[in-house]
Motif scaffolding. Structure first.
Motif, PDB file in Angstrom:
ATOM      1  N   ALA A 129       0.831  -1.202   0.000  1.00  0.00           N
ATOM      2  CA  ALA A 129       0.000   0.000   0.000  1.00  0.00           C
ATOM      3  C   ALA A 129       0.864   1.250   0.000  1.00  0.00           C
ATOM      4  CB  ALA A 129      -0.925   0.010   1.223  1.00  0.00           C
ATOM      5  N   ALA A 130       0.256   2.326  -0.470  1.00  0.00           N
ATOM      6  CA  ALA A 130       0.894   3.644  -0.437  1.00  0.00           C
ATOM      7  C   ALA A 130      -0.123   4.655   0.073  1.00  0.00           C
ATOM      8  CB  ALA A 130       1.377   4.048  -1.824  1.00  0.00           C
ATOM      9  N   ASP A 131       0.290   5.435   1.065  1.00  0.00           N
ATOM     10  CA  ASP A 131      -0.517   6.547   1.580  1.00  0.00           C
ATOM     11  C   ASP A 131       0.232   7.816   1.180  1.00  0.00           C
ATOM     12  OD1 ASP A 131      -1.863   8.475   2.950  1.00  0.00           O
ATOM     13  OD2 ASP A 131      -1.797   7.482   4.898  1.00  0.00           O
ATOM     14  N   ASN A 142      -4.192  18.809   3.383  1.00  0.00           N
ATOM     15  CA  ASN A 142      -5.184  17.993   4.098  1.00  0.00           C
ATOM     16  C   ASN A 142      -5.842  16.945   3.208  1.00  0.00           C
ATOM     17  OD1 ASN A 142      -4.833  19.569   6.501  1.00  0.00           O
ATOM     18  ND2 ASN A 142      -6.154  21.142   5.595  1.00  0.00           N
ATOM     19  N   THR A 143      -5.104  16.465   2.229  1.00  0.00           N
ATOM     20  CA  THR A 143      -5.652  15.496   1.281  1.00  0.00           C
ATOM     21  C   THR A 143      -4.690  14.325   1.125  1.00  0.00           C
ATOM     22  OG1 THR A 143      -6.720  17.304   0.082  1.00  0.00           O
ATOM     23  CG2 THR A 143      -6.581  15.191  -1.044  1.00  0.00           C
ATOM     24  N   HIS A 144      -5.240  13.122   1.170  1.00  0.00           N
ATOM     25  CA  HIS A 144      -4.428  11.917   1.035  1.00  0.00           C
ATOM     26  C   HIS A 144      -5.005  11.014  -0.047  1.00  0.00           C
ATOM     27  CE1 HIS A 144      -1.682  11.975   4.644  1.00  0.00           C
ATOM     28  NE2 HIS A 144      -2.476  13.008   4.876  1.00  0.00           N
ATOM     29  N   LEU A 145      -4.108  10.386  -0.801  1.00  0.00           N
ATOM     30  CA  LEU A 145      -4.467   9.376  -1.791  1.00  0.00           C
ATOM     31  C   LEU A 145      -4.059   8.015  -1.239  1.00  0.00           C
ATOM     32  CD1 LEU A 145      -5.389   8.574  -4.691  1.00  0.00           C
ATOM     33  CD2 LEU A 145      -2.996   8.864  -5.385  1.00  0.00           C
ATOM     34  N   HIS A 146      -4.996   7.058  -1.219  1.00  0.00           N
ATOM     35  CA  HIS A 146      -4.736   5.716  -0.695  1.00  0.00           C
ATOM     36  C   HIS A 146      -4.800   4.707  -1.840  1.00  0.00           C
ATOM     37  CE1 HIS A 146      -5.333   7.597   3.158  1.00  0.00           C
ATOM     38  NE2 HIS A 146      -6.583   7.883   2.878  1.00  0.00           N
ATOM     39  N   VAL A 147      -3.737   3.943  -1.997  1.00  0.00           N
ATOM     40  CA  VAL A 147      -3.689   2.889  -3.005  1.00  0.00           C
ATOM     41  C   VAL A 147      -3.225   1.616  -2.322  1.00  0.00           C
ATOM     42  CG1 VAL A 147      -2.764   2.145  -5.225  1.00  0.00           C
ATOM     43  CG2 VAL A 147      -3.054   4.594  -4.757  1.00  0.00           C
ATOM     44  N   GLN A 182      -8.020  -1.044  -2.630  1.00  0.00           N
ATOM     45  CA  GLN A 182      -8.347   0.319  -2.234  1.00  0.00           C
ATOM     46  C   GLN A 182      -7.741   1.314  -3.221  1.00  0.00           C
ATOM     47  OE1 GLN A 182      -6.566   1.801   1.424  1.00  0.00           O
ATOM     48  NE2 GLN A 182      -8.506   2.678   2.044  1.00  0.00           N
ATOM     49  N   PHE A 183      -8.522   2.299  -3.608  1.00  0.00           N
ATOM     50  CA  PHE A 183      -8.023   3.372  -4.463  1.00  0.00           C
ATOM     51  C   PHE A 183      -8.959   4.556  -4.254  1.00  0.00           C
ATOM     52  CE2 PHE A 183      -7.579   5.596  -8.615  1.00  0.00           C
ATOM     53  CZ  PHE A 183      -6.216   5.844  -8.545  1.00  0.00           C
ATOM     54  N   ASN A 184      -8.604   5.431  -3.336  1.00  0.00           N
ATOM     55  CA  ASN A 184      -9.507   6.532  -3.025  1.00  0.00           C
ATOM     56  C   ASN A 184      -8.728   7.747  -2.556  1.00  0.00           C
ATOM     57  OD1 ASN A 184      -9.186   6.362  -0.027  1.00  0.00           O
ATOM     58  ND2 ASN A 184     -10.201   4.389  -0.292  1.00  0.00           N
ATOM     59  N   ILE A 185      -9.442   8.855  -2.490  1.00  0.00           N
ATOM     60  CA  ILE A 185      -8.860  10.113  -2.045  1.00  0.00           C
ATOM     61  C   ILE A 185      -9.655  10.595  -0.833  1.00  0.00           C
ATOM     62  CG2 ILE A 185     -10.281  11.556  -3.571  1.00  0.00           C
ATOM     63  CD1 ILE A 185      -7.685  13.246  -4.014  1.00  0.00           C
TER      64      ILE A 185
END
Length: 494
Positions: A129-131, A142-147, A182-185
């Motif tokens: 995973a990558a955060d 204040n924004t994170h992308l989760h993969v 998971q793939f979201n912002i």
């Protein structure tokens, strides 16, 4: 403790057919999830009885039950963590806004007593995973992308040797192979947090750091019942979703969301890469209100949550076929139901003892309950209770002792289906409505990022959902298990 939970078959519970006559019962394809999501910690975070600071350690779907770092790390290993190039690179990337994770979790189980036959099984998953902190990377504050992606493989002791639907291995999934999980912002607007993208519902609702302190899948990530009855998207399955969470205070929050219900996305070969929109048969709508505190806020922190699930797809009747007869006797498809599937849940974690001073050695009690209040479903209700003791012996501040006992109460129609299927196979009577499972384990924090969890599980009244031709009750079973969690980024000091 990851998102456990964990560990899920990539399809809905199989429907009855003339050849196998399996009931639309709680199936591990959706009902047994294992841990691991790298979603950001929840707003209004809390910490209960596991020695972790929720602000930095608990993330929906974590599988680690206790602090990542051991209180007495061997000097040589600490030096290795500081000096090895992998650890240095991971720390540099994290400073630059990219936190990488690579985890391996293995479950081994055997039943020397009870079941249909004595056997053993192994299952495992690998998760990467990558955060990505978009504020540091591209200036979007204040924004994170989760993969996140995972690979599952292995066999199920529960299905193959005991015949029941509840897995003793939270790493097992009916469909093996790779999957985009998971793939979201996610964006924080102060008190309000919004997530949009691909996600699993059970990563965010009705979970706790204590849920995956066990190897059994009765509780990881989400307590058993909701996924089986409602059809929740559950790790590693994901669907299009939007979730909002509002912090009323630093302890009290409310959250809700909308998740696409499209079982075709979980089929073998999809691998989580089918990004189809508006092709599902329904919508999942959860809601939750929670109260959480941490060790920083009070000496004996706690966590209380109540919530609901709604699925606008009404599902199928566990007993009746399309003509209104017994599906077990006719072999026809189960009758579709109108209306909605609805479930209610409540959970509580309460630290009841803590060592003097600032120590986080503690004992936490927990309880969980789920009830079906919508369309007829395989399970009427589920309840569990237990404890997690963090800090077991002198110098073992991060070792744990965990105990859980659960009761899954199958509904009248589900039991009637299993009774008729038994009669069709030449047997008599019906299985018991209550399946009781207990687990006692010891979590040995061998190194930062490495946890070894030997465990003993006992099942009373195993359900015969996967013992299609069983003519009599399945004997109570004892399961000996071993779970190994390796969080490689932590091992290398990242």
């Amino acid at each position: 403790m990851l998102n456990l939970a964990l560990a899920s078959a990539l399809a809905l519970a199989p429907q009855s057919t003339p050849t196998d006559k399996l009931p639309p019962a709680p199936d591990q394809s959706t009902a047994t999830e294992s841990p691991t999501t790298t979603a950001r910690p929840l707003t209004g975070k809390g910490e209960v009885g596991n020695g972790q600071d929720a602000a930095t350690a608990f993330q929906p779907g974590q599988t680690q039950a206790a602090p990542a770092d051991q209180s007495m790390v061997p000097t040589g290993f600490a030096r290795f963590q500081q000096q090895n190039p992998i650890g240095k690179t991971l720390r540099k990337l994290k400073t630059d806004g990219i936190a990488l994770t690579l985890d391996f979790v293995d479950n081994l189980a055997a039943n020397p007593v009870g079941g249909i036959t004595h056997g053993s099984a192994e299952s495992h998953w690998v998760m990467g995973a990558a955060d990505i902190d978009l504020g540091k990377v591209v200036g979007l504050s204040n924004t994170h992308l989760h993969v996140q992606g995972a690979w599952f493989t292995g066999n199920s002791l529960g299905r193959e040797s005991i015949g029941n639907s509840i897995s003793f291995q939270q790493t097992w999934r009916p469909v093996s192979g790779p999957r985009l999980t998971q793939f979201n912002i996610e964006h924080d607007f102060g008190r309000f947090n919004l997530m949009v993208g691909r996600a699993a519902l059970n990563s965010y609702f009705n979970n706790s750091p204590l849920n995956c302190a066990f190897m059994s899948n009765v509780t990881c990530l989400t307590t058993y019942g909701g996924i089986a009855d409602i059809g929740l998207t559950a790790y590693p399955n994901s669907s299009w979703a939007a979730k909002g969470r509002f912090a009323l205070t630093d302890r009290l929050y409310v959250q809700t969301g909308v998740f696409d219900y499209n079982t075709a996305l979980n089929a073998a070969g999809k691998n989580g890469l089918d990004l189809s929109l508006f092709k599902g048969s329904g919508v999942l709508i959860p809601g939750e209100i929670g109260y959480e505190t941490s060790f920083a806020q009070e000496r004996l922190p706690r966590r209380y949550k109540v919530g609901f699930y709604i699925n606008t797809d009404g599902g199928t009747n566990p007993y009746h076929d399309v003509d209104g007869n017994s599906a077990a006797l006719t072999g026809l498809a189960h009758a579709p139901q109108h209306g909605a599937r609805i479930g209610l849940y409540a959970m509580a974690d309460q630290t009841v003892w803590r060592a003097p001073g600032k120590s986080k050695r503690n004992v936490a009690l927990f309880g969980r309950v789920f009830g079906n209040v919508g369309n007829t479903a395989p399970i009427d209700w589920f309840a569990s209770a237990g404890f997690v003791n963090t800090g077991t012996f002198k110098g073992r501040d991060n070792d744990t002792i965990g105990f859980i006992v659960s009761d899954t109460h199958f509904g009248r129609d589900e039991i009637a289906f299993l009774r008729d299927r038994r009669a069709a196979a030449g047997g008599t009577g019906a299985p018991k409505a209550d399946e009781i499972i207990g687990e006692l384990n010891y979590g040995f924090a061998a190194l930062p990022g490495l946890r070894i969890l030997p465990n003993l599980q006992y099942v009373i009244n195993p359900d015969p959902i996967y013992a299609v031709n069983r003519k009599t009750d399945i004997p109570d079973a004892i399961v000996i298990g071993l779970r190994i969690d390796a969080h490689l980024a932590q091992l290398f000091g990242g």
